[in-house]
Design a protein around this motif. Structure first.
Motif, short mmCIF file in Angstrom:
data_model
loop_
_atom_site.label_atom_id
_atom_site.label_comp_id
_atom_site.label_asym_id
_atom_site.label_seq_id
_atom_site.Cartn_x
_atom_site.Cartn_y
_atom_site.Cartn_z
N LEU A 31 -5.04 -2.57 11.43
CA LEU A 31 -5.16 -3.92 10.92
C LEU A 31 -5.78 -4.85 11.96
O LEU A 31 -5.47 -4.76 13.14
CB LEU A 31 -3.77 -4.45 10.54
N GLU A 32 -6.67 -5.69 11.50
CA GLU A 32 -7.28 -6.68 12.39
C GLU A 32 -6.28 -7.78 12.72
O GLU A 32 -5.37 -8.05 11.96
CB GLU A 32 -8.48 -7.32 11.70
N ALA A 69 -7.58 -10.64 7.46
CA ALA A 69 -7.32 -9.24 7.15
C ALA A 69 -6.26 -9.10 6.08
O ALA A 69 -6.38 -8.28 5.16
CB ALA A 69 -6.91 -8.49 8.41
N ILE A 70 -5.21 -9.89 6.18
CA ILE A 70 -4.13 -9.81 5.20
C ILE A 70 -4.63 -10.26 3.83
O ILE A 70 -4.31 -9.64 2.81
CB ILE A 70 -2.92 -10.63 5.67
N SER A 71 -5.44 -11.31 3.79
CA SER A 71 -5.99 -11.76 2.51
C SER A 71 -6.88 -10.69 1.89
O SER A 71 -6.82 -10.46 0.68
CB SER A 71 -6.79 -13.04 2.70
N ARG A 72 -7.69 -10.04 2.70
CA ARG A 72 -8.60 -9.01 2.17
C ARG A 72 -7.86 -7.77 1.70
O ARG A 72 -8.28 -7.13 0.75
CB ARG A 72 -9.63 -8.60 3.23
N ARG A 73 -6.76 -7.41 2.35
CA ARG A 73 -6.10 -6.15 2.03
C ARG A 73 -4.83 -6.28 1.21
O ARG A 73 -4.46 -5.34 0.50
CB ARG A 73 -5.77 -5.41 3.33
N PHE A 74 -4.15 -7.42 1.29
CA PHE A 74 -2.83 -7.52 0.67
C PHE A 74 -2.68 -8.68 -0.29
O PHE A 74 -1.57 -8.94 -0.77
CB PHE A 74 -1.75 -7.61 1.76
N VAL A 78 -5.86 -8.17 -4.95
CA VAL A 78 -6.31 -6.91 -4.35
C VAL A 78 -5.32 -5.79 -4.65
O VAL A 78 -5.69 -4.69 -5.08
CB VAL A 78 -6.53 -7.06 -2.83
N VAL A 79 -4.05 -6.08 -4.46
CA VAL A 79 -3.01 -5.08 -4.71
C VAL A 79 -2.96 -4.73 -6.20
O VAL A 79 -2.87 -3.56 -6.57
CB VAL A 79 -1.64 -5.57 -4.19
N ALA A 80 -3.05 -5.74 -7.05
CA ALA A 80 -3.05 -5.48 -8.49
C ALA A 80 -4.24 -4.61 -8.89
O ALA A 80 -4.10 -3.69 -9.71
CB ALA A 80 -3.08 -6.81 -9.26
N GLY A 81 -5.40 -4.87 -8.31
CA GLY A 81 -6.57 -4.05 -8.59
C GLY A 81 -6.39 -2.61 -8.15
O GLY A 81 -6.82 -1.67 -8.84
N ALA A 82 -5.73 -2.42 -7.01
CA ALA A 82 -5.47 -1.06 -6.53
C ALA A 82 -4.53 -0.32 -7.49
O ALA A 82 -4.76 0.85 -7.81
CB ALA A 82 -4.88 -1.10 -5.13
N LYS A 97 -11.77 9.50 -11.48
CA LYS A 97 -10.62 9.39 -10.59
C LYS A 97 -10.69 8.04 -9.89
O LYS A 97 -11.76 7.49 -9.65
CB LYS A 97 -10.64 10.51 -9.54
N ALA A 98 -9.54 7.50 -9.55
CA ALA A 98 -9.50 6.22 -8.84
C ALA A 98 -10.10 6.38 -7.46
O ALA A 98 -9.91 7.39 -6.79
CB ALA A 98 -8.06 5.73 -8.73
N LYS A 99 -10.86 5.39 -7.06
CA LYS A 99 -11.40 5.35 -5.71
C LYS A 99 -10.51 4.41 -4.91
O LYS A 99 -10.50 3.21 -5.14
CB LYS A 99 -12.84 4.85 -5.71
N LEU A 100 -9.78 4.97 -3.99
CA LEU A 100 -8.78 4.18 -3.28
C LEU A 100 -9.19 3.85 -1.86
O LEU A 100 -8.36 3.48 -1.05
CB LEU A 100 -7.44 4.92 -3.29
N ASP A 101 -10.46 3.99 -1.54
CA ASP A 101 -10.91 3.65 -0.19
C ASP A 101 -10.62 2.20 0.10
O ASP A 101 -10.88 1.32 -0.72
CB ASP A 101 -12.41 3.90 -0.03
N GLY A 102 -10.06 1.95 1.28
CA GLY A 102 -9.79 0.58 1.69
C GLY A 102 -8.54 -0.02 1.12
O GLY A 102 -8.28 -1.19 1.26
N VAL A 103 -7.75 0.79 0.42
CA VAL A 103 -6.52 0.27 -0.17
C VAL A 103 -5.36 0.65 0.69
O VAL A 103 -5.28 1.65 1.28
CB VAL A 103 -6.32 0.81 -1.60
#
Length: 103
Positions: A31-32, A69-74, A78-82, A97-103
């Motif tokens: 995490l940044e 970083a938290i806004s971009r990842r959490f 973003v979480v709902a989309g994942a 298949k789901a692409k989960l890169d970056g989640v």
């Protein structure tokens, strides 16, 4: 469960503007916006804490990076989309298949 609780507490603190020192291993290692120190070096941990206490610019930079970083990842969207990707991949007859890169 304790590791998850601690990670969530650290993320919440970071979101509120608390600079964080963490080990170079574990859940926050990628995490940044955190100041990383080697896990086997207590002197590095102490030095990082002193550096944060003395350096306003370092604290401000870490806080800004962490919030971004938290806004971009959490962020909730973003979480709902994942989760949506995961559920879509499990749907009977799903063609992809789901692409989960970056989640």
């Amino acid at each position: 469960r304790a590791k998850v609780d601690l990670t969530i507490a650290l993320l919440e603190a970071m979101r509120l503007g608390v600079p964080v020192v963490t080990l170079d291993e574990g859940p926050l290692r990628d995490l940044e916006g955190v100041l990383r120190v080697p896990s086997a070096d207590p002197g590095a941990l102490a030095g990082a804490a002193v550096a944060l206490a003395k350096n306003d610019e370092l604290r401000a930079r870490l806080v800004a990076e962490a919030r971004g970083a938290i806004s971009r990842r959490f962020d909730a969207s973003v979480v709902a989309g994942a989760y949506e990707l995961i559920y879509d991949s499990l749907r009977p007859g799903a063609s992809r298949k789901a692409k989960l890169d970056g989640v």
